[in-house]
Scaffold this motif. Sequence first.
Motif, short mmCIF file in Angstrom:
data_model
loop_
_atom_site.label_atom_id
_atom_site.label_comp_id
_atom_site.label_asym_id
_atom_site.label_seq_id
_atom_site.Cartn_x
_atom_site.Cartn_y
_atom_site.Cartn_z
N UNK A 64 45.71 44.37 47.02
CA UNK A 64 45.65 45.68 46.88
C UNK A 64 45.91 46.49 48.22
N UNK A 65 44.50 46.20 48.84
CA UNK A 65 44.56 46.80 50.26
C UNK A 65 45.79 46.52 51.33
N UNK A 66 46.46 45.25 51.26
CA UNK A 66 47.60 45.05 52.29
C UNK A 66 48.94 45.43 51.90
N UNK A 67 49.01 45.45 50.32
CA UNK A 67 50.44 45.61 50.07
C UNK A 67 50.62 46.89 49.06
N UNK A 68 49.60 47.75 48.50
CA UNK A 68 49.81 48.71 47.51
C UNK A 68 49.61 50.04 48.31
#
Length: 106
Positions: A64-68
């Motif tokens: 979530x942190x990397x892609x959202x």
Amino acid sequence: NKIQNRVKLIGHLGADPEIRSLESGRKVANFRIAQLGLYKLKGERKEDTQWHPIVAWGKLAEISEEHLTKGKKVAIEGKLVHRTYETKDGDKRYVTEILCDELMML
């Protein structure tokens, strides 16, 4: 035949996920997704947006942190959880959220 607590949703993120790292190093992500519903009232088309709070732990929090990001469309699957907590002022709060165990970016 077991009854399972399962929720499946598709929606758009209302904001970037909030990411916290615990002392153990494990991460947790909190974000909300919106689902737009349409209905007619007296022949007029209306929109009804439902917001759903999502909690993702560990690897899903890292993803979530990397892609959202805000506006991203996602499919979520998880468990509906109800919990209570007390504020610093002693007020009781009730929360319903989805504990995510599957996440797909669309």
